[in-house]
Design a protein around this motif. Structure first.
Motif, mmCIF file in Angstrom:
data_model
loop_
_atom_site.group_PDB
_atom_site.id
_atom_site.type_symbol
_atom_site.label_atom_id
_atom_site.label_comp_id
_atom_site.label_asym_id
_atom_site.label_seq_id
_atom_site.Cartn_x
_atom_site.Cartn_y
_atom_site.Cartn_z
ATOM 1 N N PRO A 238 0.825 -1.211 0.000
ATOM 2 C CA PRO A 238 0.000 0.000 0.000
ATOM 3 C C PRO A 238 0.858 1.259 0.000
ATOM 4 O O PRO A 238 1.948 1.283 0.578
ATOM 5 N N ALA A 239 0.378 2.297 -0.657
ATOM 6 C CA ALA A 239 1.092 3.574 -0.661
ATOM 7 C C ALA A 239 0.923 4.293 0.664
ATOM 8 O O ALA A 239 1.791 5.057 1.092
ATOM 9 N N SER A 240 -0.208 4.068 1.321
ATOM 10 C CA SER A 240 -0.486 4.714 2.597
ATOM 11 C C SER A 240 -1.372 3.796 3.429
ATOM 12 O O SER A 240 -2.274 3.144 2.897
ATOM 13 N N VAL A 241 -1.093 3.759 4.747
ATOM 14 C CA VAL A 241 -1.802 2.837 5.627
ATOM 15 C C VAL A 241 -2.147 3.517 6.944
ATOM 16 O O VAL A 241 -1.359 4.304 7.461
ATOM 17 N N ASN A 242 -3.320 3.200 7.453
ATOM 18 C CA ASN A 242 -3.686 3.585 8.807
ATOM 19 C C ASN A 242 -3.637 2.308 9.654
ATOM 20 O O ASN A 242 -4.555 1.483 9.587
ATOM 21 N N ILE B 237 -1.762 8.654 -12.432
ATOM 22 C CA ILE B 237 -1.669 7.934 -11.160
ATOM 23 C C ILE B 237 -3.077 7.724 -10.617
ATOM 24 O O ILE B 237 -3.870 8.655 -10.549
ATOM 25 N N VAL B 238 -3.371 6.490 -10.249
ATOM 26 C CA VAL B 238 -4.685 6.164 -9.695
ATOM 27 C C VAL B 238 -4.494 5.690 -8.263
ATOM 28 O O VAL B 238 -3.747 4.737 -8.002
ATOM 29 N N LEU B 239 -5.162 6.364 -7.332
ATOM 30 C CA LEU B 239 -5.143 5.969 -5.934
ATOM 31 C C LEU B 239 -6.429 5.204 -5.647
ATOM 32 O O LEU B 239 -7.525 5.717 -5.846
ATOM 33 N N VAL B 240 -6.288 3.977 -5.196
ATOM 34 C CA VAL B 240 -7.433 3.118 -4.916
ATOM 35 C C VAL B 240 -7.535 2.922 -3.407
ATOM 36 O O VAL B 240 -6.603 2.419 -2.776
ATOM 37 N N GLY C 53 -8.267 11.441 4.797
ATOM 38 C CA GLY C 53 -6.995 11.980 5.268
ATOM 39 C C GLY C 53 -5.809 11.303 4.601
ATOM 40 O O GLY C 53 -4.834 11.968 4.222
ATOM 41 N N LEU C 54 -5.881 9.989 4.422
ATOM 42 C CA LEU C 54 -4.805 9.256 3.750
ATOM 43 C C LEU C 54 -4.669 9.703 2.296
ATOM 44 O O LEU C 54 -3.563 9.904 1.789
ATOM 45 N N VAL D 263 -6.438 1.506 3.835
ATOM 46 C CA VAL D 263 -5.243 1.579 2.987
ATOM 47 C C VAL D 263 -5.540 2.335 1.703
ATOM 48 O O VAL D 263 -6.692 2.472 1.281
ATOM 49 N N VAL D 264 -4.455 2.800 1.106
ATOM 50 C CA VAL D 264 -4.522 3.422 -0.214
ATOM 51 C C VAL D 264 -3.472 2.742 -1.091
ATOM 52 O O VAL D 264 -2.281 2.776 -0.786
ATOM 53 N N PHE D 265 -3.939 2.099 -2.158
ATOM 54 C CA PHE D 265 -3.036 1.476 -3.118
ATOM 55 C C PHE D 265 -2.810 2.441 -4.278
ATOM 56 O O PHE D 265 -3.638 3.306 -4.564
ATOM 57 N N ARG D 266 -1.683 2.269 -4.955
ATOM 58 C CA ARG D 266 -1.330 3.172 -6.051
ATOM 59 C C ARG D 266 -1.014 2.372 -7.313
ATOM 60 O O ARG D 266 -0.276 1.395 -7.280
#
Length: 253
Positions: free
Chosen positions: A134-138, A154-157, A167-168, A144-147
């Motif tokens: 994941p690109a970003s995680v809580n 760029i697609v953020l999922v 916030g993520l 999570v945010v996958f990239r």
């Protein structure tokens, strides 16, 4: 002298036996054949979609009937040709239906599980670059945010409720805009809530995005992001490998 000769001869015989003796063949682990794979896929699909049996049967018999009718209209009395044409066409139609239903059943098994969005992204077609981490995680909520990077940019999922992942997403978008200000960043929220995209339709949704980058530019964007060294530990319970749907298996390959 004779004893030494006999000893030498016996050693030579043992050497010959060891050289020419056949070694036991290593037992090769047999992979399941294609037919067995198809049967397993059918059983898995039928458990989640009981209608698949009737749909496949209807497609099979329907194509045979159509082929025979067309053949009889063109060449009256020649029903055998229609039958020979209809059987392979019917089998093909039945397999296509099973493939679609199997893919849907596979996605239904991972829907709602941690890492489901990453698992769906792993089945993207060529042209996309996807990082399994994941690109970003809580860590607390496991949102999570996958990239993914492709011709649309760029697609953020996201995976998690909209109010929690905001916030993520905002933090990741700001970070990307600092290093890639001219690249489009698209956000897709996965889930069953209003405005979210179901896991089964994620790759289709991404395939409809308008292309803006060339293949060379996609590679350059990926290298620029990789240079940031963004490697996050995957929280417990989020494992894209365990949740990954097997698309090749659903096609019988």
């Amino acid at each position: 002298m004779a004893k030494s000769t006999d000893s030498a001869n016996s050693n030579a015989d043992e050497t010959k036996r060891s050289l020419f003796s056949r070694k036991p063949k290593a037992v090769k682990s047999k992979k399941p054949g294609r037919l067995k794979q198809m049967v397993d896929i059918f059983k898995m699909t039928r458990r989640h979609d009981p209608m698949v049996t009737w749909l496949m049967l209807g497609a099979f018999l329907g194509l045979i009937l159509v082929a025979m009718v067309v053949t009889l209209l063109v060449s009256p009395g020649n029903w055998i040709t229609g039958l020979l044409l209809g059987i392979p066409l019917g089998l093909l139609a039945a397999l296509l239906i099973m493939s679609r239903r199997a893919e849907r059943a596979a996605y239904s098994q991972i829907e709602g599980k941690a890492g489901a969005a990453g698992a769906a992204l792993s089945s993207l077609r060529k042209g996309w670059i996807f990082d399994e981490q994941p690109a970003s995680v809580n860590p607390r909520t496991q949102d999570v945010v996958f990239r993914a990077i492709g011709k649309p940019g760029i697609v953020l999922v996201t995976e998690g409720p909209s109010n929690r992942v905001k916030g993520l997403v905002d933090a990741e978008r700001r970070r990307l805009n600092r290093i890639l200000p001219n690249v489009t960043v698209t956000v897709i929220e996965t889930g069953k809530a209003e405005g979210q995209v179901p896991i089964a339709k994620l790759t289709k949704k991404m395939g409809k995005l308008k292309g803006e980058l060339t293949k060379v530019e996609v590679s350059a964007v990926n290298k620029r992001i990789s240079s940031m060294g963004n490697k996050l530990p995957i929280p417990k319970g989020i494992d894209p490998y365990k949740a990954r749907p097997d698309r090749k298996a659903s096609r019988g390959r």
